[in-house]
Enzyme design. Structure first.
Site, mmCIF file in Angstrom:
data_model
loop_
_atom_site.group_PDB
_atom_site.id
_atom_site.type_symbol
_atom_site.label_atom_id
_atom_site.label_comp_id
_atom_site.label_asym_id
_atom_site.label_seq_id
_atom_site.Cartn_x
_atom_site.Cartn_y
_atom_site.Cartn_z
ATOM 1 N N CYS A 31 22.364 -12.357 -41.455
ATOM 2 C CA CYS A 31 22.222 -12.943 -42.107
ATOM 3 C C CYS A 31 21.245 -13.400 -43.059
ATOM 4 O O CYS A 31 22.096 -13.731 -44.474
ATOM 5 C CB CYS A 31 21.562 -14.795 -41.386
ATOM 6 S SG CYS A 31 22.609 -15.341 -40.774
ATOM 7 N N HIS A 86 13.680 -25.077 -43.270
ATOM 8 C CA HIS A 86 14.962 -24.191 -42.984
ATOM 9 C C HIS A 86 16.266 -24.911 -44.988
ATOM 10 O O HIS A 86 16.762 -25.156 -44.186
ATOM 11 C CB HIS A 86 15.720 -23.524 -42.228
ATOM 12 C CG HIS A 86 15.853 -22.328 -42.013
ATOM 13 N ND1 HIS A 86 17.758 -22.145 -43.100
ATOM 14 C CD2 HIS A 86 16.158 -21.334 -40.904
ATOM 15 C CE1 HIS A 86 17.918 -20.929 -42.716
ATOM 16 N NE2 HIS A 86 17.100 -20.582 -41.593
ATOM 17 N N CYS A 118 23.014 -17.124 -34.985
ATOM 18 C CA CYS A 118 22.944 -17.855 -36.667
ATOM 19 C C CYS A 118 24.315 -16.162 -36.971
ATOM 20 O O CYS A 118 24.784 -16.974 -37.941
ATOM 21 C CB CYS A 118 21.644 -17.213 -37.040
ATOM 22 S SG CYS A 118 20.730 -16.431 -37.468
ATOM 23 N N HIS A 120 10.226 -16.155 -44.597
ATOM 24 C CA HIS A 120 11.562 -15.656 -44.093
ATOM 25 C C HIS A 120 12.607 -15.587 -44.908
ATOM 26 O O HIS A 120 13.183 -16.415 -45.876
ATOM 27 C CB HIS A 120 11.937 -17.410 -43.385
ATOM 28 C CG HIS A 120 13.226 -16.605 -42.171
ATOM 29 N ND1 HIS A 120 14.466 -17.071 -42.829
ATOM 30 C CD2 HIS A 120 12.648 -16.800 -41.002
ATOM 31 C CE1 HIS A 120 14.699 -16.599 -41.413
ATOM 32 N NE2 HIS A 120 13.773 -16.370 -40.528
ATOM 33 N N GLU A 140 10.623 -12.549 -39.681
ATOM 34 C CA GLU A 140 12.169 -11.998 -40.556
ATOM 35 C C GLU A 140 11.788 -12.146 -41.232
ATOM 36 O O GLU A 140 12.686 -12.679 -42.610
ATOM 37 C CB GLU A 140 12.651 -12.991 -40.127
ATOM 38 C CG GLU A 140 12.627 -13.416 -37.800
ATOM 39 C CD GLU A 140 13.901 -14.340 -38.088
ATOM 40 O OE1 GLU A 140 15.159 -13.912 -37.072
ATOM 41 O OE2 GLU A 140 14.761 -15.343 -38.691
ATOM 42 N N HIS A 179 15.663 -28.177 -37.502
ATOM 43 C CA HIS A 179 16.713 -27.109 -38.330
ATOM 44 C C HIS A 179 17.415 -28.705 -38.564
ATOM 45 O O HIS A 179 18.757 -28.850 -39.103
ATOM 46 C CB HIS A 179 16.987 -26.674 -37.583
ATOM 47 C CG HIS A 179 17.005 -24.889 -37.934
ATOM 48 N ND1 HIS A 179 14.772 -25.311 -37.213
ATOM 49 C CD2 HIS A 179 16.844 -24.534 -37.850
ATOM 50 C CE1 HIS A 179 15.190 -23.760 -37.650
ATOM 51 N NE2 HIS A 179 15.622 -23.054 -37.931
#
Length: 650
Positions: free
Chosen positions: A335, A180, A414, A265, A317, A128
């Protein structure tokens, strides 16, 4: 045609009473402190000093910097409406720590400095690095806009300049993008505050480069001397069985303008789509906005829960396929709903279409607010629409993030700071300015200040929204001004009405794309009264949503309602309501912080008729039972037990 709207900045909107003032005060007094304690307890703040060494406990994670950054961003927003020297000192201390650890070339990343030194930019696919950079940039922009302090901004400008020297179309640069998405949004914010077009260009480069052939993630794996088809991450992705291929999890299976369905995602997708809208707005690239409109239709018409939850499957996810919207095992990460609001707001600014504000409202009051407890210190990662406790006690649903009880923190944390920063900055979603006038998108008690055509305009909303649909909008102006004041007519309201200075006005012919435009010479003291009746209604799902065929959900205004066992007893899945159910709405001041409950008469089958029988050809006798429904956002704040949104419909 008007150019894009310009949002009124969050610090120009003061929630001086009502629903959102209560939430912002809870966010400031409880949530912000609770999250800071977790940053300390889990070692996230200590890791910034970069004194950890391999072999020591508390191995820093590759996303920790982002958690700290979102906390700083939240704190920055709160300082604009609540001066706090101690809080500001905490932020400055963190900033000083970051400054000391920053490399001379501008680079800053805790993980790749002390855990895997020498491996910068070698695994953008999974790690990330750019994601963390994006959140740090957003925090720096927020702190500058809130306080005027430039130190953190300069630190992150140096980092952004370094990133710009590493990535881009030039031959000597990395031709890649993050696994991401996030930095794309941050670079646009940095561009807007600095005017430096290189940041906007880099954001668009990351977007446009995504999904090209040959795939960057495969090339990157080979550079690490890994076989991209047999690496551990590839094996993990293959277990997700994405129809569009494993890189669809990262929205990298095709160039963005060729993507027609929301894949992979969900949080990553929402951030990408929001960035595409940003880039389309700022560069005039209509292809990006056109692609966003196609993806928007897919998400909101085929892949979104009634609460505004998106991303139904916990492994990865991610999105699955059209109309697959489970209830009990749905993921709906907090999120992801927050990301949907980011995207919706940008689409609203680009199109002047109130349907995007409708989704902001729907998602905010339901899929987002459910993510935090009424005490402000416990959080949901996922947000189910039905709960049978046995599914958890017997470990049928094993993912701890799917727990039906909120938790104080998560290993991957997150959601808590993301939710906090949205609530703290919520004023920025209420109003915007166009060439022809002022737009009101959302409703809630507040006072705001803005300047339109050189005249200072104050707008004050008096309302008990979302409990009551009556809203008075009062204006204060330095001098009379001719402009259009456009107010959103909520999509859930079938019988809206309005008056100006006490005189009724017809909405016929003045509503365009969901906004009612009142154009006149406005003077200080003028007011508009809006009435959006809030009668409870039963809402059905599309017939292709197999999980909800023969079922209906209760909505009242923008709020989705649910039943909890603590109010209704068990076997909630056996409750049925008739088409003509009579509902009674009552405000309960002492229940769950003050809510409107909805009561009705339903039916269930007599359980005693089934003793010793699992299946029967005999028609069951039913009995009448009174039900009490509460807003979905308030569930799981009392005794644990069953919960359900979608009820059987007779």
């Amino acid at each position: 045609m008007e150019k894009k709207m310009t949002p009124v900045i969050w610090k120009a909107v003061d929630f001086d009473g009502g629903f959102w003032k209560e939430r912002q005060e809870l966010n400031l007094n409880v949530t912000l402190n609770a999250e800071y304690e977790q940053l300390v307890k889990t070692g996230r703040l200590e890791a910034l000093k970069q004194q950890w060494r391999p072999g020591q406990p508390g191995n820093p994670h590759h996303y920790w910097d982002s958690d700290v950054a979102k906390w700083i961003e939240t704190a920055a927003y709160t300082l604009s409406y609540h001066a706090d020297d101690k809080l500001e000192k905490k932020i400055d201390t963190i900033i000083n720590t970051i400054e000391k650890a920053q490399f001379d070339d501008g680079y800053f990343n805790t993980y790749f400095t002390i855990v895997e030194p020498g491996k910068r930019w070698t695994n953008l696919h999974v790690m990330h690095e750019l994601y963390c950079a994006g959140h740090l940039i957003e925090a720096a922009v927020a702190y500058f806009e809130s306080t005027g302090k430039r130190k953190f901004l300069y630190i992150m400008i140096a980092y952004a300049d370094y990133i710009d020297s590493v990535f881009g179309p030039e031959e000597d640069k990395i031709h890649g993008y993050p696994g991401h998405e996030e930095i794309e949004l941050a670079l646009v914010k940095l561009y807007r505050v600095t005017g430096e077009k290189r940041y906007l260009a880099l954001s668009k480069y990351f977007i446009d480069e995504r999904g090209k052939t040959p795939n960057f993630f495969e090339q990157e794996a080979r550079q690490r001397n890994e076989d991209p088809d047999h690496s551990p991450i590839r094996e993990s992705l293959n277990r997700n069985y994405l129809a569009e291929g494993p890189y669809a999890l990262f929205q990298a299976h095709a160039p963005v303008c060729q993507q027609k369905t929301a894949e992979g995602h969900a949080v990553r997708a929402m951030y990408l789509y929001a960035a595409m809208a940003d880039a389309g707005i700022e560069t005039g690239d209509s292809s990006l906005l056109d692609a966003c409109k196609v993806l928007w239709s897919n998400v909101t018409e085929k892949r979104m829960s009634i609460t505004g939850g998106v991303g139904t499957f916990d492994e990865g996810e991610r999105f699955t396929y059209d109309y697959n919207l489970p209830n009990e095992a749905v993921y709906n990460e907090t999120c992801a709903s927050i990301g949907l609001i980011f995207w919706a707001h940008r689409m609203l600014l680009a199109t002047f279409d109130a349907k995007y504000a409708d989704i902001i409202e729907q998602t905010l009051f339901n899929g987002v607010l459910s993510g935090v407890s009424l005490s402000g210190d416990r959080f949901f990662y996922s947000n189910p629409l039905a709960v049978s406790p046995g599914m958890y006690s017997n470990r049928i649903i094993r993912n701890p993030r799917l727990s039906p009880q909120r938790q104080s923190w998560f290993e991957v944390s997150c959601c808590p700071p993301n939710l906090a920063r949205l609530v703290a900055s919520l004023g920025g979603y209420f109003y915007s300015l166009g060439e022809k006038g002022i737009y009101i998108h959302l409703y809630g008690q507040n006072s705001s200040q803005m300047t339109f055509k050189g005249t200072k305009v104050g707008i004050r909303q008096h309302t008990e929204f979302p409990w009551d649909g009556k809203i008075r909008i009062e204006l204060s102006l330095d001098s009379p001004l001719d402009f259009a004041l456009s107010v959103r007519i909520p999509g859930w309201c079938s019988t809206p009405s309005a008056s100006i200075n006490g005189t009724s006005v017809s909405l016929a012919g003045i509503v365009k794309d969901g906004f009612a435009g009142f154009k006149r010479l406005w003077q200080s003291g003028d007011y508009i009264d809006l009435a959006f009746p809030m009668e409870p209604v039963l809402v059905e799902a599309h017939p292709r949503v197999r999980q909800n065929c023969g079922r209906a959900a209760i909505k009242r205004g923008p709020l989705v309602y649910c039943l909890e066992e603590v109010d209704n007893g068990d076997r909630l899945w056996d409750v049925s309501l008739s088409e003509n159910t009579d509902f009674t709405s009552t405000f309960k001041k002492d229940l769950l912080g003050g809510i409107v409950t909805v009561k009705a008469k339903g039916k269930s089958r007599k359980i005693e008729d089934w003793d010793g029988t699992l299946y029967s050809s005999q028609r069951s006798d039913s009995y009448e039972r009174e039900i009490t429904a509460i807003p979905y956002f308030a569930w799981s704040n009392r005794n644990p037990g069953e919960m359900i949104v979608w009820l059987r419909k007779e």
